[in-house]
Scaffold this motif. Sequence first.
Motif, mmCIF file in Angstrom:
data_model
loop_
_atom_site.group_PDB
_atom_site.id
_atom_site.type_symbol
_atom_site.label_atom_id
_atom_site.label_comp_id
_atom_site.label_asym_id
_atom_site.label_seq_id
_atom_site.Cartn_x
_atom_site.Cartn_y
_atom_site.Cartn_z
ATOM 1 N N PHE A 198 0.857 -1.178 0.000
ATOM 2 C CA PHE A 198 0.000 0.000 0.000
ATOM 3 C C PHE A 198 0.898 1.234 0.000
ATOM 4 O O PHE A 198 2.101 1.150 0.258
ATOM 5 C CB PHE A 198 -0.902 0.007 1.239
ATOM 6 N N HIS A 199 0.322 2.371 -0.263
ATOM 7 C CA HIS A 199 1.100 3.615 -0.355
ATOM 8 C C HIS A 199 1.699 4.047 0.971
ATOM 9 O O HIS A 199 2.594 4.899 1.002
ATOM 10 C CB HIS A 199 0.221 4.728 -0.935
ATOM 11 N N ASP A 200 1.221 3.464 2.081
ATOM 12 C CA ASP A 200 1.823 3.783 3.385
ATOM 13 C C ASP A 200 2.949 2.810 3.736
ATOM 14 O O ASP A 200 3.513 2.857 4.831
ATOM 15 C CB ASP A 200 0.766 3.783 4.488
ATOM 16 N N VAL A 238 -8.804 -1.615 -0.051
ATOM 17 C CA VAL A 238 -8.220 -0.603 0.836
ATOM 18 C C VAL A 238 -7.552 -1.289 2.029
ATOM 19 O O VAL A 238 -7.880 -2.433 2.364
ATOM 20 C CB VAL A 238 -9.299 0.392 1.322
ATOM 21 N N PRO A 239 -6.612 -0.607 2.699
ATOM 22 C CA PRO A 239 -5.919 -1.222 3.833
ATOM 23 C C PRO A 239 -6.827 -1.405 5.048
ATOM 24 O O PRO A 239 -7.684 -0.573 5.336
ATOM 25 C CB PRO A 239 -4.780 -0.244 4.133
ATOM 26 N N GLN A 240 -6.620 -2.500 5.739
ATOM 27 C CA GLN A 240 -7.430 -2.859 6.894
ATOM 28 C C GLN A 240 -7.388 -1.787 7.991
ATOM 29 O O GLN A 240 -6.322 -1.262 8.318
ATOM 30 C CB GLN A 240 -6.936 -4.197 7.463
ATOM 31 N N GLN A 254 -9.818 7.614 4.308
ATOM 32 C CA GLN A 254 -9.784 7.642 2.845
ATOM 33 C C GLN A 254 -10.357 8.934 2.255
ATOM 34 O O GLN A 254 -9.957 9.350 1.167
ATOM 35 C CB GLN A 254 -10.545 6.435 2.275
ATOM 36 N N SER A 255 -11.261 9.571 2.950
ATOM 37 C CA SER A 255 -11.873 10.793 2.414
ATOM 38 C C SER A 255 -10.929 11.992 2.445
ATOM 39 O O SER A 255 -11.170 12.990 1.758
ATOM 40 C CB SER A 255 -13.152 11.132 3.192
ATOM 41 N N THR A 256 -9.870 11.904 3.258
ATOM 42 C CA THR A 256 -8.932 13.030 3.353
ATOM 43 C C THR A 256 -7.527 12.669 2.889
ATOM 44 O O THR A 256 -6.845 13.482 2.271
ATOM 45 C CB THR A 256 -8.853 13.551 4.804
ATOM 46 N N GLU A 257 -7.080 11.451 3.177
ATOM 47 C CA GLU A 257 -5.741 10.999 2.781
ATOM 48 C C GLU A 257 -5.851 9.582 2.217
ATOM 49 O O GLU A 257 -5.478 8.604 2.859
ATOM 50 C CB GLU A 257 -4.786 11.006 3.983
ATOM 51 N N PRO A 258 -6.385 9.449 1.012
ATOM 52 C CA PRO A 258 -6.624 8.116 0.453
ATOM 53 C C PRO A 258 -5.346 7.307 0.251
ATOM 54 O O PRO A 258 -4.325 7.843 -0.179
ATOM 55 C CB PRO A 258 -7.313 8.403 -0.884
ATOM 56 N N ILE A 259 -5.427 6.020 0.575
ATOM 57 C CA ILE A 259 -4.293 5.105 0.431
ATOM 58 C C ILE A 259 -4.765 3.851 -0.293
ATOM 59 O O ILE A 259 -5.724 3.196 0.135
ATOM 60 C CB ILE A 259 -3.709 4.706 1.806
#
Length: 509
Positions: free
Chosen positions: A110-112, A175-177, A182-187
Motif C-alpha cells: 500500500f502507499h503507506d 483498501v488497507p485494513q 480515505q476521504s482526506t488521505e486516500p491510500i
Amino acid sequence: MRNIVNIILLTVFASLVMVGCSNDSKSKTGSKEEVAKKGGTVRIAMSTEVDNLDPYLSAATDTSSMMDNVFDGLLDTDESGQLIPALAKEYKISDDGLTYTFQLNEGVLFHDGSELTAEDVVYSYSKLAGLNGNEPHSSKFEIVETVEATSDYEVVVTLKERDSAFLARNIAAIVPQDYEEQSTEPIGTGPFKFKEYKVGQELILVKNEDYYQKDKMPKIDEVQFKIMPDQESSILAMQAGDIDVIPGVTAQGLNQLGDSVETVSGPQNMVQLMAMNHEVKPLNDVRVRQAINYAIDKDVIIETVAEGKGTKLGSNMSPAMALYYEEGLEDYYNPDVEKAKALLKEAGYEDGFTMELTVPSDYQFHVDTAQVIVEQLNQINIQTEIKQIEFSTWLEDVYNNRKYETTIVGFTGKLDPFEVLGRYVSDYHKNFMNFKNDQFDALIKQAIAETDEAEMATLYKEAQTILTEEAAAVFIMDPDRTIAMRENLEGFKMYPIQKFNLEDLLFKE
C-alpha cells in the motif's frame, strides 16, 4: 463452471471493443525519430468537482476515473473490456457458481508501506457487503454471504446465490485494513499516490515508485487534475500551454484547438437519457411518458448537441454491448407530434402541463440537450422549465433523495449487462426513477442465475423491450467521447468504462 463463466465473459467483453486510438486531428510526422521522455507532469482539465476521495463513498464517474489510479481491485479491465489480473493473479469459481477463490500477488505494498494481505480484502469486501455490522457501501455486494482469508494470500468469497454479474464487480478498490481516513488521505495500491486536493482547484497524484506491476510502472512523475467546469476556459488554457489533456472535448473545442492537438475518440458505452420520476404526476401515467417520447426527436439532439457524433438509442443499452443489445428499439418512438398529443388527450392532459427539468450545470452537454428538449416538448404544450444545479447537489437531491420531476443524466458504461439494467429493478436502492415492473424484475432475476450465454442474452433483450414499451425514460444516445491531448503526449486508450490509464502516458521529445 469456471470455463463456462470465462467463455461468457470473453464473448461479452470481446463485443465491447471500442473504436480507440484514432487520430482525428492530424497525424504525426517523423514519429519514429521521436524519443520517449521519462518523467514530467501531465495536467488534465476536469469539468466536475471531486465528490469524495473515498472509493466507497464516491458516486461520480469523473471522480472514480481519477481515483482509479490510486486504487487497484482484485481484477482490472483492458481496453477491449476483458477482465485481467490485478491484485489477484488468478481465481477459480466452484461448479455451483457460489464460491470464488482468489490467489493474491505477494509483495504488494500500500502507499503507506504496509503489505497487502488477504485480511485487507476481507476488510474491504466486508465494508462493501455490510458484513462488518454496518450498512453495505455497495448494494452490488449484498449478494456476498462470507469473505474468508484462508491464508495470507488466498481469499474465498461465498455468495448467497448464483450471480453471473459478480465476477466483473471485483474491479472494486481494495483498501488497507482498519484505515478510516480515505476521504482526506486516500491510500491504495495503485500506480499513483495521492498528494494533494484543493477543493474547486485541483487533485494531484504522484508516481508510485513501489508499484507491484513493474511492466505498468508509470512513465510520468505527476498528474494534476485541474477542476475547470467551463470548457472554453480549458480550451484557452490548452492554447496557452497550461493544460495537456481535455477529456470529452466538443467538436467546437477541437475546431478552436486546430492542428495543435492529437485525439483519441470512440463510443463510450454510455446511455444519455431524460429520466422521469414515475411517482410524480402526471409522469406516473405511461401514456404521458410515451407522449413525451414521441415528441422528442433524438436525431435532432444528436446532430445539434453531439454534432452527429452519437449513436441513437431506444433503451438502456448501447450497441457497444453487442451480445446483449436488442436492435430496433431506437426507432420504437419515431417522432410523431400528433400521436403525442393524442396520448396526452387520452391521459386527460389535452391542454398540456408544466414540469421541471433538473440538469447538473457542470455538464454542458446535458444542459444543451435539455434546451433542445424544452423546444420539442413545447410542440405538445408541455411547458418545461430548466433548473440547473451543481452536480454535488444533483447527487443529493436527485440521485439520493429522488426530489425531482425530470432530469438529464448519462449512465456510464459497465462490464456486465446486469450492472446496466439492474438500475431499474424495483428494490434497487438507487432506482431513482422509481420504475416498477414485476415482469422486468423477474427477467433480471432469471438472467442473473443463468449460465447459458444465449439464454442470458435473450432475457436481457426482453428486459430492454419492457423498458422501451413502458417508456421508463427517454433513451437518447451513446455519445462519442473524444480526448484531446498535446502533440508530444501519447498513450491514452479508450475503454468500455470511463477510465484513465495514466500509467501509459509519456511525453515525446
